[in-house]
Design a protein around this motif. Structure first.
Motif, PDB file in Angstrom:
ATOM      1  N   THR A  20       0.847  -1.165   0.160  1.00 49.70           N
ATOM      2  CA  THR A  20       0.135  -0.147  -0.021  1.00 49.70           C
ATOM      3  C   THR A  20       0.765   1.235  -0.062  1.00 49.70           C
ATOM      4  O   THR A  20       2.049   1.314   0.474  1.00 49.70           O
ATOM      5  CB  THR A  20      -0.962   0.010   1.174  1.00 49.70           C
ATOM      6  N   LYS A  21       0.177   2.377  -0.553  1.00 49.66           N
ATOM      7  CA  LYS A  21       1.106   3.371  -0.684  1.00 49.66           C
ATOM      8  C   LYS A  21       0.106   4.444   0.495  1.00 49.66           C
ATOM      9  O   LYS A  21       0.421   5.836   0.262  1.00 49.66           O
ATOM     10  CB  LYS A  21       1.508   4.356  -1.749  1.00 49.66           C
ATOM     11  N   GLY A  22      -0.894   4.143   0.839  1.00 50.99           N
ATOM     12  CA  GLY A  22      -1.997   4.809   1.661  1.00 50.99           C
ATOM     13  C   GLY A  22      -2.624   5.920   0.644  1.00 50.99           C
ATOM     14  O   GLY A  22      -2.842   7.140   1.081  1.00 50.99           O
ATOM     15  N   TYR A  23      -2.891   5.628  -0.406  1.00 51.77           N
ATOM     16  CA  TYR A  23      -3.578   6.410  -1.482  1.00 51.77           C
ATOM     17  C   TYR A  23      -4.673   7.295  -1.017  1.00 51.77           C
ATOM     18  O   TYR A  23      -4.763   8.598  -1.039  1.00 51.77           O
ATOM     19  CB  TYR A  23      -3.656   5.792  -2.743  1.00 51.77           C
ATOM     20  N   PRO A  24      -5.879   6.692  -0.551  1.00 49.40           N
ATOM     21  CA  PRO A  24      -7.164   7.282  -0.261  1.00 49.40           C
ATOM     22  C   PRO A  24      -6.924   8.281   0.993  1.00 49.40           C
ATOM     23  O   PRO A  24      -7.343   9.458   0.958  1.00 49.40           O
ATOM     24  CB  PRO A  24      -8.098   6.503  -0.101  1.00 49.40           C
ATOM     25  N   GLU A  25      -6.192   7.896   1.951  1.00 43.88           N
ATOM     26  CA  GLU A  25      -5.900   8.530   3.104  1.00 43.88           C
ATOM     27  C   GLU A  25      -5.042   9.758   2.591  1.00 43.88           C
ATOM     28  O   GLU A  25      -5.077  11.011   3.090  1.00 43.88           O
ATOM     29  CB  GLU A  25      -5.203   7.837   4.047  1.00 43.88           C
ATOM     30  N   THR A  26      -3.880   9.460   2.083  1.00 44.99           N
ATOM     31  CA  THR A  26      -2.958  10.822   1.600  1.00 44.99           C
ATOM     32  C   THR A  26      -3.585  11.575   0.840  1.00 44.99           C
ATOM     33  O   THR A  26      -3.575  12.612   0.900  1.00 44.99           O
ATOM     34  CB  THR A  26      -1.771  10.020   0.889  1.00 44.99           C
ATOM     35  N   VAL A  27      -4.429  11.263  -0.405  1.00 41.94           N
ATOM     36  CA  VAL A  27      -5.289  12.263  -1.219  1.00 41.94           C
ATOM     37  C   VAL A  27      -6.343  13.105  -0.316  1.00 41.94           C
ATOM     38  O   VAL A  27      -6.470  14.229  -0.378  1.00 41.94           O
ATOM     39  CB  VAL A  27      -5.889  11.326  -2.128  1.00 41.94           C
ATOM     40  N   ARG A  28      -6.765  12.284   0.666  1.00 45.61           N
ATOM     41  CA  ARG A  28      -7.710  13.248   1.596  1.00 45.61           C
ATOM     42  C   ARG A  28      -6.944  14.145   2.282  1.00 45.61           C
ATOM     43  O   ARG A  28      -7.604  15.381   2.424  1.00 45.61           O
ATOM     44  CB  ARG A  28      -8.278  12.031   2.660  1.00 45.61           C
ATOM     45  N   VAL A  29      -5.793  13.914   2.918  1.00 46.71           N
ATOM     46  CA  VAL A  29      -5.148  14.870   3.629  1.00 46.71           C
ATOM     47  C   VAL A  29      -4.520  16.039   2.600  1.00 46.71           C
ATOM     48  O   VAL A  29      -4.663  17.282   2.957  1.00 46.71           O
ATOM     49  CB  VAL A  29      -3.916  14.368   4.363  1.00 46.71           C
ATOM     50  N   LEU A  30      -4.182  15.700   1.525  1.00 49.03           N
ATOM     51  CA  LEU A  30      -3.688  16.597   0.537  1.00 49.03           C
ATOM     52  C   LEU A  30      -4.818  17.890   0.167  1.00 49.03           C
ATOM     53  O   LEU A  30      -4.564  18.705   0.116  1.00 49.03           O
ATOM     54  CB  LEU A  30      -3.210  15.850  -0.796  1.00 49.03           C
ATOM     55  N   ASN A  31      -6.020  17.253  -0.131  1.00 51.81           N
ATOM     56  CA  ASN A  31      -6.938  17.922  -0.685  1.00 51.81           C
ATOM     57  C   ASN A  31      -7.622  18.818   0.316  1.00 51.81           C
ATOM     58  O   ASN A  31      -7.734  20.013   0.223  1.00 51.81           O
ATOM     59  CB  ASN A  31      -8.211  17.117  -1.116  1.00 51.81           C
ATOM     60  N   ARG A  32      -7.727  18.246   1.707  1.00 47.38           N
ATOM     61  CA  ARG A  32      -8.133  19.099   2.813  1.00 47.38           C
ATOM     62  C   ARG A  32      -7.120  20.447   2.970  1.00 47.38           C
ATOM     63  O   ARG A  32      -7.346  21.439   3.044  1.00 47.38           O
ATOM     64  CB  ARG A  32      -8.513  18.061   3.908  1.00 47.38           C
ATOM     65  N   THR A  33      -5.752  19.955   3.143  1.00 49.87           N
ATOM     66  CA  THR A  33      -4.895  20.872   3.379  1.00 49.87           C
ATOM     67  C   THR A  33      -4.599  21.919   2.329  1.00 49.87           C
ATOM     68  O   THR A  33      -4.715  23.325   2.665  1.00 49.87           O
ATOM     69  CB  THR A  33      -3.511  20.134   3.778  1.00 49.87           C
ATOM     70  N   ILE A  34      -4.617  21.335   1.056  1.00 44.61           N
ATOM     71  CA  ILE A  34      -4.409  22.606   0.006  1.00 44.61           C
ATOM     72  C   ILE A  34      -5.843  23.554  -0.035  1.00 44.61           C
ATOM     73  O   ILE A  34      -5.613  24.704  -0.246  1.00 44.61           O
ATOM     74  CB  ILE A  34      -4.044  21.816  -1.153  1.00 44.61           C
ATOM     75  N   SER A  35      -7.021  22.753   0.137  1.00 44.73           N
ATOM     76  CA  SER A  35      -8.313  23.738   0.348  1.00 44.73           C
ATOM     77  C   SER A  35      -7.887  24.812   1.205  1.00 44.73           C
ATOM     78  O   SER A  35      -8.160  25.881   0.900  1.00 44.73           O
ATOM     79  CB  SER A  35      -9.312  22.762   0.418  1.00 44.73           C
ATOM     80  N   GLN A  36      -7.608  24.587   2.560  1.00 41.80           N
ATOM     81  CA  GLN A  36      -7.364  25.304   3.503  1.00 41.80           C
ATOM     82  C   GLN A  36      -6.481  26.345   3.552  1.00 41.80           C
ATOM     83  O   GLN A  36      -6.578  27.502   3.440  1.00 41.80           O
ATOM     84  CB  GLN A  36      -7.367  24.663   4.900  1.00 41.80           C
ATOM     85  N   LEU A  37      -5.396  25.953   2.687  1.00 44.91           N
ATOM     86  CA  LEU A  37      -4.432  26.819   2.348  1.00 44.91           C
ATOM     87  C   LEU A  37      -4.838  27.994   1.161  1.00 44.91           C
ATOM     88  O   LEU A  37      -4.640  29.379   1.378  1.00 44.91           O
ATOM     89  CB  LEU A  37      -3.035  26.333   1.559  1.00 44.91           C
ATOM     90  N   ARG A  38      -5.559  27.599   0.283  1.00 49.02           N
ATOM     91  CA  ARG A  38      -6.083  28.530  -0.662  1.00 49.02           C
ATOM     92  C   ARG A  38      -7.201  29.407  -0.009  1.00 49.02           C
ATOM     93  O   ARG A  38      -7.159  30.552  -0.536  1.00 49.02           O
ATOM     94  CB  ARG A  38      -6.529  27.466  -1.855  1.00 49.02           C
ATOM     95  N   LYS A  39      -7.835  28.942   0.801  1.00 43.99           N
ATOM     96  CA  LYS A  39      -8.748  29.783   1.355  1.00 43.99           C
ATOM     97  C   LYS A  39      -8.415  31.121   2.262  1.00 43.99           C
ATOM     98  O   LYS A  39      -8.617  32.150   2.498  1.00 43.99           O
ATOM     99  CB  LYS A  39      -9.746  29.037   2.470  1.00 43.99           C
TER     100      LYS A  39
END
Length: 384
Positions: A178-197
């Motif tokens: 595993t590379k932890g894809y769904p969990e990693t993408v979830r953190v990425l999307n959430r963090t990047i969304s917060q940064l852009r806001k």
């Protein structure tokens, strides 16, 4: 010296990288793949294909000084008609068997027990990643990467984050595969969304199911790259990202660090040790200081050029070949014992830590929801 590599699958191009590296030392090395189209949506630079180059392969095998067998090929393998590995072994033909996966996965694929795998008499090699902790008699060798593409300046631009998972399994689904894809993408999307806001620009390049050359090209345009933040091991992805001049995030546990230190004779491997549960904080930091990430990436590339160049790393294989050619039936020495204490330190302790970390990882929606969302997306794309 003549060396023939044989593999069932492309193995993300690793045998070809070895051939190119040892060729720089005047060695005649070729590689044949049985199933060249094994990787759906991906492609790697290959050499010989079994069905297309059978005569050349058999001729080269006859005169080769050593056969380099990868992963699933043992003495009883019948998948390469014309090559009887047990007969060749009994006649004194030098061979090595190179493991790229953990023993459970290999044994399951081959329909045999892990004990049968361990007692295979062939001298063993194993990649200097998590796999080595399961093969005490295997000599540790590096994965190799090609030279970097020409550097491109991104000074003054927003941080570009890259992620190129080779599979899409959940972090909790498997200890290693595993590379932890769904969990990693979830953190990425959430963090990047917060940064852009908050007004901080960040770019994300999610690289999936593209030819290897295109993947490398896109990596070379990233400032920060993410590999496996879950298991405790780096992978080829890490090496490629470092070589392309990316600041590279990967969780590397103490056992893997020890293995790297023994292989390199130094303890300054340049990947940044980051766990999934800490990814958001690290992204926040570098998003505000993208030029720092670029400076770390430049330093990482310089380190790779100096200490992990293909020509330099090739010597690990050449030394192993010379030992096996001199004494074909002699196994490599034990690197660590298999007592309960040693097994705990080498394997069990890290497995327990991995299990305990599950509680810190993002929760995922039910599988039925994920499957439904995927099916709806497929239909929309079909009729778009």
């Amino acid at each position: 010296m003549k060396v023939l590599h044989l593999s069932h699958t492309p193995l993300v191009g690793a045998p070809g990288q070895i051939c190119q590296a040892i060729q720089q030392h005047g060695i005649d090395a070729r590689w044949v793949v049985l199933k060249p189209d094994n990787y759906s949506g991906l492609s790697f630079s290959l050499d010989w294909r079994w069905e297309n180059n059978l005569e050349e392969v058999l001729s080269f095998a006859k005169s080769a000084d050593i056969l380099h067998l990868h992963n699933y090929i043992d003495l009883d393998c019948k998948d390469f008609p014309g090559l009887n590995f047990r007969e060749l072994w009994n006649s004194g033909k030098p061979m090595v068997r190179h493991f790229h996966s953990n023993p459970k996965l290999i044994a399951n694929y081959m329909g045999q027990t892990e004990q049968a795998l361990a007692t295979c008499p062939l001298p063993k090699l194993v990649v200097a990643q998590y796999q080595e902790r399961y093969f005490p008699t295997a000599r540790v060798v590096p994965n190799l990467v090609s030279a970097a593409l020409p550097a491109r300046s991104r000074i003054g631009l927003p941080l570009r984050v890259g992620y190129a998972p080779s599979n899409f399994r959940s972090a909790r689904s498997s200890r290693w595969d595993t590379k932890g894809y769904p969990e990693t993408v979830r953190v990425l999307n959430r963090t990047i969304s917060q940064l852009r806001k908050r007004g901080t620009a960040v770019e994300l390049d999610l690289i999936t199911q593209v030819p290897h050359a295109q993947c490398i090209e896109r990596k070379s345009n990233c400032d920060l790259f993410i590999d496996d933040l879950v298991t405790g091991s780096y992978h080829l992805n890490t090496l490629e990202s470092l070589a392309q001049g990316c600041a590279t995030l990967c969780h590397i546990d103490d056992r893997t660090k020890t293995t790297l230190g023994e292989l390199l004779g130094r303890d300054d491997f340049p990947a940044l040790d980051v766990r999934l549960e800490h990814l958001s904080s690290i992204l926040d930091y570098f998003a505000l200081q993208p030029d720092l990430a670029r400076a770390i990436g430049t330093q990482s590339k310089q380190w790779m050029d100096q200490y992990w160049s293909p020509a330099q790393m090739a010597t690990h294989f050449i030394t192993a070949y010379q030992a096996v050619i001199e004494q074909p039936s002699k196994a490599f020495s034990h690197r660590f014992d298999e007592s309960p204490v040693a097994s705990y330190r080498t394997q069990t302790h890290h497995d327990q830590v991995w299990q305990a970390r599950h509680a810190s990882w993002p929760e995922l929606p039910p599988q039925w929801w994920t499957n439904s969302k995927y099916a709806i997306g497929q239909l929309l794309r079909k009729y778009k």
